[in-house]
Design a protein around this motif. Structure first.
Motif, PDB file in Angstrom:
ATOM      1  N   PRO A  72      73.729   9.296 -18.319  1.00 48.64           N
ATOM      2  CA  PRO A  72      74.796   9.758 -17.423  1.00 48.64           C
ATOM      3  C   PRO A  72      75.555  10.929 -18.044  1.00 48.64           C
ATOM      4  O   PRO A  72      75.672  11.049 -19.269  1.00 48.64           O
ATOM      5  CB  PRO A  72      75.696   8.532 -17.290  1.00 48.64           C
ATOM      6  CG  PRO A  72      74.808   7.371 -17.595  1.00 48.64           C
ATOM      7  CD  PRO A  72      73.848   7.864 -18.629  1.00 48.64           C
ATOM      8  N   LYS A  73      76.094  11.791 -17.191  1.00 54.72           N
ATOM      9  CA  LYS A  73      76.861  12.947 -17.652  1.00 54.72           C
ATOM     10  C   LYS A  73      78.143  12.483 -18.324  1.00 54.72           C
ATOM     11  O   LYS A  73      78.817  11.563 -17.848  1.00 54.72           O
ATOM     12  CB  LYS A  73      77.179  13.847 -16.460  1.00 54.72           C
ATOM     13  CG  LYS A  73      77.867  15.164 -16.823  1.00 54.72           C
ATOM     14  CD  LYS A  73      78.185  15.967 -15.575  1.00 54.72           C
ATOM     15  CE  LYS A  73      76.910  16.369 -14.830  1.00 54.72           C
ATOM     16  NZ  LYS A  73      77.223  17.218 -13.652  1.00 54.72           N
ATOM     17  N   ALA A  74      78.465  13.108 -19.431  1.00 53.44           N
ATOM     18  CA  ALA A  74      79.682  12.746 -20.164  1.00 53.44           C
ATOM     19  C   ALA A  74      80.901  12.861 -19.269  1.00 53.44           C
ATOM     20  O   ALA A  74      81.076  13.836 -18.536  1.00 53.44           O
ATOM     21  CB  ALA A  74      79.831  13.652 -21.389  1.00 53.44           C
ATOM     22  N   GLY A  75      81.764  11.849 -19.341  1.00 53.76           N
ATOM     23  CA  GLY A  75      82.995  11.860 -18.563  1.00 53.76           C
ATOM     24  C   GLY A  75      82.887  11.261 -17.181  1.00 53.76           C
ATOM     25  O   GLY A  75      83.895  11.089 -16.498  1.00 53.76           O
ATOM     26  N   GLU A  76      81.656  10.961 -16.738  1.00 53.74           N
ATOM     27  CA  GLU A  76      81.448  10.373 -15.409  1.00 53.74           C
ATOM     28  C   GLU A  76      81.367   8.848 -15.518  1.00 53.74           C
ATOM     29  O   GLU A  76      80.676   8.326 -16.394  1.00 53.74           O
ATOM     30  CB  GLU A  76      80.155  10.906 -14.786  1.00 53.74           C
ATOM     31  CG  GLU A  76      80.143  12.409 -14.564  1.00 53.74           C
ATOM     32  CD  GLU A  76      80.961  12.817 -13.356  1.00 53.74           C
ATOM     33  OE1 GLU A  76      81.368  11.916 -12.594  1.00 53.74           O
ATOM     34  OE2 GLU A  76      81.199  14.024 -13.181  1.00 53.74           O
ATOM     35  N   LEU A  77      82.060   8.144 -14.611  1.00 53.91           N
ATOM     36  CA  LEU A  77      81.963   6.687 -14.599  1.00 53.91           C
ATOM     37  C   LEU A  77      80.597   6.226 -14.104  1.00 53.91           C
ATOM     38  O   LEU A  77      80.016   5.280 -14.632  1.00 53.91           O
ATOM     39  CB  LEU A  77      83.061   6.098 -13.708  1.00 53.91           C
ATOM     40  CG  LEU A  77      84.454   5.994 -14.331  1.00 53.91           C
ATOM     41  CD1 LEU A  77      85.447   5.476 -13.297  1.00 53.91           C
ATOM     42  CD2 LEU A  77      84.427   5.079 -15.552  1.00 53.91           C
ATOM     43  N   ARG A  78      80.099   6.875 -13.070  1.00 52.80           N
ATOM     44  CA  ARG A  78      78.765   6.573 -12.533  1.00 52.80           C
ATOM     45  C   ARG A  78      78.017   7.879 -12.322  1.00 52.80           C
ATOM     46  O   ARG A  78      78.487   8.768 -11.601  1.00 52.80           O
ATOM     47  CB  ARG A  78      78.864   5.824 -11.201  1.00 52.80           C
ATOM     48  CG  ARG A  78      79.472   4.442 -11.293  1.00 52.80           C
ATOM     49  CD  ARG A  78      78.479   3.417 -11.799  1.00 52.80           C
ATOM     50  NE  ARG A  78      79.049   2.078 -11.806  1.00 52.80           N
ATOM     51  CZ  ARG A  78      78.364   0.969 -12.083  1.00 52.80           C
ATOM     52  NH1 ARG A  78      77.076   1.065 -12.365  1.00 52.80           N
ATOM     53  NH2 ARG A  78      78.959  -0.200 -12.069  1.00 52.80           N
ATOM     54  N   HIS A  79      76.869   8.000 -12.937  1.00 53.12           N
ATOM     55  CA  HIS A  79      76.074   9.208 -12.771  1.00 53.12           C
ATOM     56  C   HIS A  79      74.691   8.965 -13.340  1.00 53.12           C
ATOM     57  O   HIS A  79      74.502   8.182 -14.277  1.00 53.12           O
ATOM     58  CB  HIS A  79      76.711  10.399 -13.500  1.00 53.12           C
ATOM     59  CG  HIS A  79      75.827  11.614 -13.521  1.00 53.12           C
ATOM     60  ND1 HIS A  79      75.006  11.917 -14.590  1.00 53.12           N
ATOM     61  CD2 HIS A  79      75.609  12.568 -12.589  1.00 53.12           C
ATOM     62  CE1 HIS A  79      74.330  13.011 -14.317  1.00 53.12           C
ATOM     63  NE2 HIS A  79      74.677  13.423 -13.107  1.00 53.12           N
ATOM     64  N   SER A  80      73.700   9.626 -12.773  1.00 53.97           N
ATOM     65  CA  SER A  80      72.357   9.648 -13.349  1.00 53.97           C
ATOM     66  C   SER A  80      71.696  10.979 -13.036  1.00 53.97           C
ATOM     67  O   SER A  80      71.813  11.475 -11.912  1.00 53.97           O
ATOM     68  CB  SER A  80      71.484   8.515 -12.798  1.00 53.97           C
ATOM     69  OG  SER A  80      70.149   8.651 -13.285  1.00 53.97           O
ATOM     70  N   PRO A  81      70.996  11.579 -14.007  1.00 56.61           N
ATOM     71  CA  PRO A  81      70.229  12.787 -13.744  1.00 56.61           C
ATOM     72  C   PRO A  81      68.951  12.524 -12.952  1.00 56.61           C
ATOM     73  O   PRO A  81      68.264  13.469 -12.575  1.00 56.61           O
ATOM     74  CB  PRO A  81      69.889  13.316 -15.147  1.00 56.61           C
ATOM     75  CG  PRO A  81      70.709  12.519 -16.098  1.00 56.61           C
ATOM     76  CD  PRO A  81      70.965  11.216 -15.433  1.00 56.61           C
ATOM     77  N   ILE A  82      68.621  11.245 -12.738  1.00 57.91           N
ATOM     78  CA  ILE A  82      67.372  10.902 -12.045  1.00 57.91           C
ATOM     79  C   ILE A  82      67.564  11.099 -10.538  1.00 57.91           C
ATOM     80  O   ILE A  82      68.345  10.394  -9.902  1.00 57.91           O
ATOM     81  CB  ILE A  82      66.935   9.464 -12.349  1.00 57.91           C
ATOM     82  CG1 ILE A  82      66.679   9.294 -13.855  1.00 57.91           C
ATOM     83  CG2 ILE A  82      65.670   9.107 -11.550  1.00 57.91           C
ATOM     84  CD1 ILE A  82      66.412   7.866 -14.279  1.00 57.91           C
ATOM     85  N   SER A  83      66.838  12.069  -9.988  1.00 53.84           N
ATOM     86  CA  SER A  83      66.958  12.397  -8.565  1.00 53.84           C
ATOM     87  C   SER A  83      65.910  11.704  -7.707  1.00 53.84           C
ATOM     88  O   SER A  83      66.062  11.632  -6.482  1.00 53.84           O
ATOM     89  CB  SER A  83      66.836  13.907  -8.365  1.00 53.84           C
ATOM     90  OG  SER A  83      67.896  14.586  -8.996  1.00 53.84           O
TER      91      SER A  83
END
Length: 309
Positions: A72-83
């Protein structure tokens, strides 16, 4: 440029397999941890920021943890680079990892209707809420461009094509939810970076090398190819099973008509085996089988191997 990370190179069960005491698993479990490998999958990206998985192995959670590009991107509570996830077949070692992606992040599953029918028929995959996880059918010999979560183009063009193989083993003797004509059960992929025109081929399963397949692969810069067994009767000879490689829908690395012989002299730049079973002696760096494979220009990758085209 096209970026690739090998998330795992092993066949079903990984190395070491949980219940296996074969020579490879024994070494991997004890004094040679470098032999350990998770189940076959790669991640691809055209921009280094958004990634697509090719197959979702049962080891996906472990693979994501081990791969900084997928964090996950730094600083994000919920995130994924997987599209998105592109499925080439419906075997357990290609689809089970989807269940580790059920926590409400949007992505798209791309698969042939035969494979989507398997997901639809098994209610456990309903944990992937279709409001977040779209299921997009793909067609044999028709290119498509997977999209980013906001609908913008990814810069990657994918051409699925039929490969000799067989349906998922757990459906043997049963009515296939997608019909019994066989089409779409086993796919190869040509993955192209639209900006540079560079491309790779991915074939996690293949029962034999046809003239059509040779024609496709000739001159390719990079191929990932099914390396399940070294010899067709490997599992039987080792006392590990009663099926041949062909019986499981996989071609052997060696022998007449094996991968090494069949794909020799085709001008292929980089040749990488994946989906390698724990029984395969070519996994051992000091084995005669590894020497033969490497002399023929083939590589056996470690998890986490990065390649840029």
């Amino acid at each position: 440029m096209l970026r690739v990370v090998v998330l795992g190179a092993a066949a079903g069960g990984g190395v070491p397999q949980w219940n296996c005491g074969c020579p490879v698993c024994l070494k991997a479990r004890t004094d040679h941890p470098e032999l350990r490998s998770t189940q076959a999958s790669i991640a691809i990206s055209a921009d280094g920021e958004h990634w697509f998985l090719i197959n979702a192995s049962p080891d996906l959670r472990q693979q994501v943890i081990a791969t900084p590009q997928l964090h996950p991107k730094a600083g994000e509570l919920r995130h994924s680079p997987i599209s998105g996830v592109i499925l080439t077949n419906g075997e357990v070692d290609a689809v089970a990892g989807l269940l580790s992606m059920r926590e409400g992040w949007p992505f798209t599953v791309y698969a042939h209707t035969k494979v989507l029918s398997i997901l639809r028929d098994n209610s456990i995959f309903n944990v992937l809420n279709e409001k977040n996880v779209l299921r997009q059918p793909i067609e044999v010999d028709r290119t498509f461009e997977p999209t980013l979560p906001d609908g913008s183009p990814s810069g990657i063009e994918i051409l699925p094509f039929a490969v000799p193989g067989k349906g998922a083993w757990y459906l043997e003797g049963k009515v296939h939810p997608g019909g019994d004509d066989g089409a779409g059960d086993t796919l190869g992929l040509r993955v192209t970076d639209r900006a540079t025109g560079k491309y790779l081929y991915f074939l996690a399963a293949c029962a034999r090398v046809t003239d059509d397949l040779k024609s496709r692969l000739t001159g390719a810069s990079l191929i990932f190819f099914d390396g399940t067994v070294w010899r067709d009767d490997e599992l039987i000879a080792a006392g590990l099973g009663n099926k041949t490689g062909q019986g499981m829908g996989h071609i052997a690395m060696s022998g007449d008509g094996g991968v090494i012989e069949a794909l020799a002299n085709l001008g292929i730049g980089q040749k990488i085996f994946l989906h390698i079973n724990n029984s395969n002696p070519a996994l051992l760096p000091d084995s005669a089988e590894r020497e033969i494979a490497e002399r023929a220009g083939w590589q056996i990758p470690a998890d986490g191997t990065e390649i840029t085209l």
